[in-house]
Design a protein around this motif. Structure first.
Motif, PDB file in Angstrom:
ATOM      1  N   GLY A 113      42.460  43.101  59.511  1.00 43.12           N
ATOM      2  CA  GLY A 113      42.826  43.308  58.244  1.00 43.12           C
ATOM      3  C   GLY A 113      44.210  42.691  58.031  1.00 43.12           C
ATOM      4  O   GLY A 113      44.993  42.346  59.125  1.00 43.12           O
ATOM      5  N   ALA A 114      44.722  42.706  57.070  1.00 41.20           N
ATOM      6  CA  ALA A 114      46.350  41.958  56.669  1.00 41.20           C
ATOM      7  C   ALA A 114      47.301  43.150  57.025  1.00 41.20           C
ATOM      8  O   ALA A 114      47.135  44.497  57.217  1.00 41.20           O
ATOM      9  N   ASP A 115      48.539  42.818  57.755  1.00 39.43           N
ATOM     10  CA  ASP A 115      49.397  43.667  58.042  1.00 39.43           C
ATOM     11  C   ASP A 115      50.009  44.290  56.748  1.00 39.43           C
ATOM     12  O   ASP A 115      50.456  45.513  56.828  1.00 39.43           O
ATOM     13  N   ARG A 116      50.104  43.553  55.706  1.00 41.16           N
ATOM     14  CA  ARG A 116      50.775  43.949  54.397  1.00 41.16           C
ATOM     15  C   ARG A 116      49.585  44.690  53.665  1.00 41.16           C
ATOM     16  O   ARG A 116      48.430  44.184  53.298  1.00 41.16           O
ATOM     17  N   VAL A 117      50.080  46.095  52.978  1.00 37.75           N
ATOM     18  CA  VAL A 117      49.239  46.707  52.391  1.00 37.75           C
ATOM     19  C   VAL A 117      49.151  46.472  50.854  1.00 37.75           C
ATOM     20  O   VAL A 117      50.587  46.196  50.346  1.00 37.75           O
ATOM     21  N   HIS A 118      48.223  46.152  50.006  1.00 37.55           N
ATOM     22  CA  HIS A 118      48.276  46.019  48.565  1.00 37.55           C
ATOM     23  C   HIS A 118      47.055  47.129  47.846  1.00 37.55           C
ATOM     24  O   HIS A 118      46.378  47.601  48.572  1.00 37.55           O
ATOM     25  N   THR A 119      47.627  47.094  46.778  1.00 36.53           N
ATOM     26  CA  THR A 119      46.530  47.954  45.905  1.00 36.53           C
ATOM     27  C   THR A 119      45.493  47.240  45.338  1.00 36.53           C
ATOM     28  O   THR A 119      45.569  46.124  45.033  1.00 36.53           O
ATOM     29  N   ILE A 120      44.436  47.951  44.804  1.00 30.39           N
ATOM     30  CA  ILE A 120      43.421  47.245  44.153  1.00 30.39           C
ATOM     31  C   ILE A 120      44.094  46.873  42.792  1.00 30.39           C
ATOM     32  O   ILE A 120      43.404  45.881  42.373  1.00 30.39           O
ATOM     33  N   GLY A 121      44.912  47.653  42.170  1.00 29.49           N
ATOM     34  CA  GLY A 121      45.370  47.070  40.890  1.00 29.49           C
ATOM     35  C   GLY A 121      46.238  45.890  40.998  1.00 29.49           C
ATOM     36  O   GLY A 121      46.224  44.889  40.522  1.00 29.49           O
ATOM     37  N   GLN A 122      47.124  45.842  42.230  1.00 34.10           N
ATOM     38  CA  GLN A 122      47.874  44.604  42.571  1.00 34.10           C
ATOM     39  C   GLN A 122      46.746  43.478  42.815  1.00 34.10           C
ATOM     40  O   GLN A 122      47.399  42.354  42.181  1.00 34.10           O
ATOM     41  N   MET A 123      45.806  43.329  43.189  1.00 33.97           N
ATOM     42  CA  MET A 123      44.796  42.603  43.601  1.00 33.97           C
ATOM     43  C   MET A 123      44.232  42.193  42.073  1.00 33.97           C
ATOM     44  O   MET A 123      43.814  40.801  41.877  1.00 33.97           O
ATOM     45  N   ALA A 124      43.900  43.191  41.329  1.00 31.89           N
ATOM     46  CA  ALA A 124      43.265  42.550  40.006  1.00 31.89           C
ATOM     47  C   ALA A 124      44.160  42.173  39.100  1.00 31.89           C
ATOM     48  O   ALA A 124      44.112  40.974  38.448  1.00 31.89           O
ATOM     49  N   ALA A 125      45.696  42.427  39.460  1.00 23.91           N
ATOM     50  CA  ALA A 125      46.655  41.694  38.379  1.00 23.91           C
ATOM     51  C   ALA A 125      46.955  40.273  38.959  1.00 23.91           C
ATOM     52  O   ALA A 125      47.136  39.419  38.195  1.00 23.91           O
ATOM     53  N   ALA A 126      47.012  40.005  40.366  1.00 25.07           N
ATOM     54  CA  ALA A 126      47.103  38.853  40.724  1.00 25.07           C
ATOM     55  C   ALA A 126      45.792  37.758  40.625  1.00 25.07           C
ATOM     56  O   ALA A 126      46.247  36.627  40.106  1.00 25.07           O
ATOM     57  N   LEU A 127      44.677  38.167  40.536  1.00 23.44           N
ATOM     58  CA  LEU A 127      43.657  37.311  40.115  1.00 23.44           C
ATOM     59  C   LEU A 127      43.568  36.955  38.679  1.00 23.44           C
ATOM     60  O   LEU A 127      43.496  35.930  38.222  1.00 23.44           O
ATOM     61  N   SER A 128      44.206  37.675  37.797  1.00 26.05           N
ATOM     62  CA  SER A 128      44.397  37.752  36.349  1.00 26.05           C
ATOM     63  C   SER A 128      45.350  36.639  35.937  1.00 26.05           C
ATOM     64  O   SER A 128      45.178  35.837  35.286  1.00 26.05           O
ATOM     65  N   ALA A 129      46.403  37.001  36.780  1.00 26.75           N
ATOM     66  CA  ALA A 129      47.566  35.946  36.625  1.00 26.75           C
ATOM     67  C   ALA A 129      47.357  34.562  37.006  1.00 26.75           C
ATOM     68  O   ALA A 129      47.653  33.715  36.486  1.00 26.75           O
ATOM     69  N   PHE A 130      46.604  34.454  38.168  1.00 28.25           N
ATOM     70  CA  PHE A 130      46.486  33.028  38.790  1.00 28.25           C
ATOM     71  C   PHE A 130      45.274  32.331  38.131  1.00 28.25           C
ATOM     72  O   PHE A 130      45.499  30.999  38.210  1.00 28.25           O
ATOM     73  N   SER A 131      44.557  33.113  37.313  1.00 23.62           N
ATOM     74  CA  SER A 131      43.449  32.727  36.731  1.00 23.62           C
ATOM     75  C   SER A 131      43.765  32.257  35.101  1.00 23.62           C
ATOM     76  O   SER A 131      42.890  31.563  34.673  1.00 23.62           O
ATOM     77  N   GLY A 132      44.908  32.842  34.753  1.00 20.59           N
ATOM     78  CA  GLY A 132      45.267  32.952  33.292  1.00 20.59           C
ATOM     79  C   GLY A 132      44.173  33.667  32.451  1.00 20.59           C
ATOM     80  O   GLY A 132      44.154  33.423  31.345  1.00 20.59           O
ATOM     81  N   GLY A 133      43.690  34.543  32.872  1.00 20.53           N
ATOM     82  CA  GLY A 133      42.689  35.532  32.312  1.00 20.53           C
ATOM     83  C   GLY A 133      43.338  36.922  31.815  1.00 20.53           C
ATOM     84  O   GLY A 133      44.680  36.887  31.884  1.00 20.53           O
ATOM     85  N   PRO A 134      42.514  37.561  31.167  1.00 21.03           N
ATOM     86  CA  PRO A 134      43.010  38.899  30.389  1.00 21.03           C
ATOM     87  C   PRO A 134      43.724  39.785  31.621  1.00 21.03           C
ATOM     88  O   PRO A 134      43.053  39.792  32.791  1.00 21.03           O
ATOM     89  N   ALA A 135      44.562  40.522  31.338  1.00 18.29           N
ATOM     90  CA  ALA A 135      45.316  41.564  32.189  1.00 18.29           C
ATOM     91  C   ALA A 135      44.171  42.577  32.534  1.00 18.29           C
ATOM     92  O   ALA A 135      43.196  43.056  31.769  1.00 18.29           O
ATOM     93  N   PRO A 136      44.101  43.256  33.670  1.00 21.67           N
ATOM     94  CA  PRO A 136      43.394  44.120  34.208  1.00 21.67           C
ATOM     95  C   PRO A 136      43.554  45.396  33.267  1.00 21.67           C
ATOM     96  O   PRO A 136      44.338  45.848  32.813  1.00 21.67           O
ATOM     97  N   VAL A 137      42.405  46.030  33.111  1.00 19.57           N
ATOM     98  CA  VAL A 137      42.214  47.480  32.385  1.00 19.57           C
ATOM     99  C   VAL A 137      42.049  48.660  33.355  1.00 19.57           C
ATOM    100  O   VAL A 137      41.180  48.520  34.093  1.00 19.57           O
ATOM    101  N   VAL A 138      43.212  49.310  33.452  1.00 26.37           N
ATOM    102  CA  VAL A 138      42.879  50.442  34.337  1.00 26.37           C
ATOM    103  C   VAL A 138      42.512  51.691  33.417  1.00 26.37           C
ATOM    104  O   VAL A 138      42.817  52.268  32.589  1.00 26.37           O
ATOM    105  N   THR A 139      41.064  51.933  33.933  1.00 30.11           N
ATOM    106  CA  THR A 139      40.171  52.839  33.117  1.00 30.11           C
ATOM    107  C   THR A 139      40.265  54.405  33.367  1.00 30.11           C
ATOM    108  O   THR A 139      40.042  55.062  32.597  1.00 30.11           O
TER     109      THR A 139
END
Length: 352
Positions: free
Chosen positions: A282-308
């Motif tokens: 695994g990676a040394d640095r911890v990230h959250t699922i929300g951070q991963m969703a936000a990064a993918l949205s930002a880098f793809s230029g897509g809509p921001a994640p919705v936290v349900t």
């Protein structure tokens, strides 16, 4: 080295094949190229020998092992599936097929195995009590807490909200679904085989792997694929709970590198030949699922994640890896930073 990669057409397996070819190794792939997994037949480097067949078929496995000295066993039914009705298929493809492979390896006197395992063998991750600082194994989260937005597990004795920690290889295994149970069984089968034939096994417990060639969104896909598939359709990723679930996201090329290092450590020139050794990958640095969703949205230029705020009973809240053991013993550590990897993944085509 003459390497057999079972499941070598798949997401992780194909990257292991690439890395092995870069080392100049002879590589054979055994994969049944199931149409549901590979709707488009993958293309292979001309230096790869491809055998199409099922790892649960003893005859094709014997052919695949001819002339091989090391096996990288990646073939498996992965993910959490869609219900307990999947149980026979998981056991056939993961445990029975592994038993067939190990029996044939014993017959061919092949004694070096790198096994794809998973973080799911642990169940929940590691936690400590906020007052004493002592490790605590939480019980299942209650529906009452989840409905009330209390997502972190409690100390079963005091009710205190626990603090997440990094899980290590000597932590107790606690499989909480059929897939997890099948991976624990694979490890136990491989360990028993190693003792019986004086073999050597390294089981790599993958944490959240992502990257190019990841399969599209299916009931068996990981969360990274689910979010990436949603963005490809122009939809916002939908994040369960509060998005603060902690994970160790690791790039698939780093995982392939771990497999190569593991195979080398078992090779004929190595002086270190354990019966069975398991490592977190695994990676040394911890990230959250929300951070991963936000990064993918930002880098793809897509809509921001919705936290349900939605939840599923039985989901794991936090599980993050200590990969110190594989770093100290084999010299592996993740090299691809989170942002760099997510930027690439946001633009990479998905498989299928």
């Amino acid at each position: 080295m003459r390497l057999l990669v079972t499941g070598g057409a798949g997401f992780i397996g194909s990257h292991i094949v690439d890395a092995a070819l870069e080392k100049g190794w002879q590589v054979r792939v055994l994969d049944r190229l199931e149409p549901g997994v590979h709707p488009v037949r993958p293309r292979f480097d001309p230096h790869v020998e491809l055998l199409i067949g099922d790892v649960a078929d003893p005859e094709i496995v014997r052919r695949a092992l001819d002339g091989v000295d090391t096996v990288s066993h990646q073939s498996a039914k992965v993910g959490l599936g869609i219900g307990f009705a999947d149980a026979p298929d998981y056991i056939r493809n993961n445990d029975y097929a592994t038993a067939v492979l190990l029996a044939a390896m014993a017959e061919h006197q092949i004694r070096r195995l790198v096994l794809a395992s998973s973080m799911v063998v642990y169940g929940e991750g590691a936690y400590t009590d906020p007052d004493s600082g002592l490790p605590v194994r939480p019980g299942p989260r209650t529906e009452k807490d989840l409905r009330g937005g209390i997502f972190d597990p409690r100390n079963p004795d005091t009710g205190a909200i626990l603090t997440p920690a990094l899980i290590a290889e000597n932590d107790r295994l606690d499989p909480r679904n059929v897939y997890a149970a099948s991976k624990v069984s694979q490890e136990h089968l491989a360990s028993a085989w190693a003792r019986a034939v004086s073999g050597s096994v390294i089981a790599l417990r993958y944490h959240n792997v992502y990257g190019p060639r990841m399969p599209r969104d299916t009931p068996y896909a990981g969360v990274a694929s689910v979010f990436r598939s949603a963005l490809a359709r122009g939809h916002a990723p939908r994040v369960f709970e509060d998005g603060a679930q902690r994970r160790s996201f690791v790039h698939v090329r780093d995982v392939a590198a771990a497999n190569i290092i593991a195979a080398e450590s078992l090779g004929p020139t190595s002086h270190r030949l354990p019966d069975f050794r398991a490592y977190n990958v695994g990676a040394d640095r911890v990230h959250t699922i929300g951070q991963m969703a936000a990064a993918l949205s930002a880098f793809s230029g897509g809509p921001a994640p919705v936290v349900t705020g939605k939840y599923r009973l039985g989901d794991v809240r936090h599980i993050t890896a200590s990969s110190d053991l594989i770093r100290d013993e084999l010299g592996w550590s993740a090299t691809i930073p989170f942002d760099e990897g997510m930027r690439e993944f946001a633009a990479a085509p998905l498989r299928g």
